[in-house]
Design a protein around this motif. Structure first.
Motif, PDB file in Angstrom:
ATOM      1  N   GLY A 143      52.071  47.207  39.597  1.00  0.00           N
ATOM      2  CA  GLY A 143      50.875  48.021  39.417  1.00  0.00           C
ATOM      3  C   GLY A 143      50.046  48.130  40.680  1.00  0.00           C
ATOM      4  O   GLY A 143      50.261  47.419  41.665  1.00  0.00           O
TER       5      GLY A 143
ATOM      6  N   THR B 192      43.372  48.493  41.318  1.00  0.00           N
ATOM      7  CA  THR B 192      42.922  48.870  39.979  1.00  0.00           C
ATOM      8  C   THR B 192      42.862  47.636  39.097  1.00  0.00           C
ATOM      9  O   THR B 192      43.674  46.725  39.234  1.00  0.00           O
ATOM     10  CB  THR B 192      43.900  49.907  39.363  1.00  0.00           C
ATOM     11  OG1 THR B 192      44.017  51.008  40.264  1.00  0.00           O
ATOM     12  CG2 THR B 192      43.409  50.402  38.026  1.00  0.00           C
ATOM     13  N   THR B 193      41.888  47.612  38.187  1.00  0.00           N
ATOM     14  CA  THR B 193      41.778  46.495  37.253  1.00  0.00           C
ATOM     15  C   THR B 193      41.914  46.997  35.819  1.00  0.00           C
ATOM     16  O   THR B 193      41.742  48.182  35.541  1.00  0.00           O
ATOM     17  CB  THR B 193      40.429  45.761  37.400  1.00  0.00           C
ATOM     18  OG1 THR B 193      39.366  46.680  37.139  1.00  0.00           O
ATOM     19  CG2 THR B 193      40.275  45.154  38.778  1.00  0.00           C
ATOM     20  N   VAL B 194      42.216  46.071  34.934  1.00  0.00           N
ATOM     21  CA  VAL B 194      42.275  46.349  33.505  1.00  0.00           C
ATOM     22  C   VAL B 194      41.385  45.321  32.812  1.00  0.00           C
ATOM     23  O   VAL B 194      41.266  44.188  33.274  1.00  0.00           O
ATOM     24  CB  VAL B 194      43.734  46.288  32.975  1.00  0.00           C
ATOM     25  CG1 VAL B 194      44.316  44.909  33.113  1.00  0.00           C
ATOM     26  CG2 VAL B 194      43.812  46.773  31.549  1.00  0.00           C
TER      27      VAL B 194
ATOM     28  N   VAL C  32      45.604  45.097  37.921  1.00  0.00           N
ATOM     29  CA  VAL C  32      46.778  45.700  37.284  1.00  0.00           C
ATOM     30  C   VAL C  32      48.063  45.167  37.915  1.00  0.00           C
ATOM     31  O   VAL C  32      49.083  45.037  37.243  1.00  0.00           O
ATOM     32  CB  VAL C  32      46.706  47.245  37.366  1.00  0.00           C
ATOM     33  CG1 VAL C  32      48.007  47.889  36.929  1.00  0.00           C
ATOM     34  CG2 VAL C  32      45.547  47.760  36.526  1.00  0.00           C
TER      35      VAL C  32
ATOM     36  N   GLY D 215      50.357  42.566  36.097  1.00  0.00           N
ATOM     37  CA  GLY D 215      51.014  42.895  34.829  1.00  0.00           C
ATOM     38  C   GLY D 215      52.530  42.888  34.937  1.00  0.00           C
ATOM     39  O   GLY D 215      53.111  43.475  35.846  1.00  0.00           O
TER      40      GLY D 215
END
Length: 137
Positions: A87, A91-93, A106, A109
């Motif tokens: 990923g 970016t983060t989730v 991300v 993951g």
């Protein structure tokens, strides 16, 4: 096998108001993961914390349990690291741990089969799972 303590939600599990869930076998671990994954349809996937049962100052794992992807993060300074997926690193989730939102990159993951493999390794050997890479944080 190593007994594991797992923190998942804030609901007391026993008469002493403890919130920890103790897992002693692979079957207990799998049943708990299946129960937690039932909540994966929520806005954010659930996250658990896992540590050796009854051991002070043990390495703790942060584990995300999504429908298709999850992650493992190891909090130890000596053995710290994360799973590494493909990923975007910028970016983060959002994940939910005990009712609180946490942001996770991300890039950590990986397929849920990898997460399950890592939890199995911890349960069997008590050592940091091989799926956690030291330089990935």
């Amino acid at each position: 096998m190593v007994a594991l303590d797992i923190w998942y939600d804030q609901t007391p599990k026993d008469d002493e108001r403890n919130v920890v869930i103790c897992v002693n076998t692979a079957a207990e671990r799998d049943a708990l993961i299946a129960r937690i994954e039932e909540t994966s349809d929520n806005v954010a996937p659930p996250m658990i914390q896992v540590a050796h049962s009854g051991v002070k100052r043990t390495t703790a794992l942060e584990v995300g349990l999504g429908k298709e992807k999850g992650f493992i993060g190891c909090t130890s300074r000596a053995e710290g690291g994360w799973t590494v997926g493909n990923g975007d690193a910028d970016t983060t989730v959002d994940c939910i741990y005990m009712g609180n939102r946490s942001e996770v990159p991300v890039k950590v993951g990986v397929p849920m089969s990898t997460v399950c493999q890592g939890l199995h390794e911890l349960l069997v050997s008590g050592a940091r799972p091989s799926v956690v890479e030291s330089d990935a944080s």
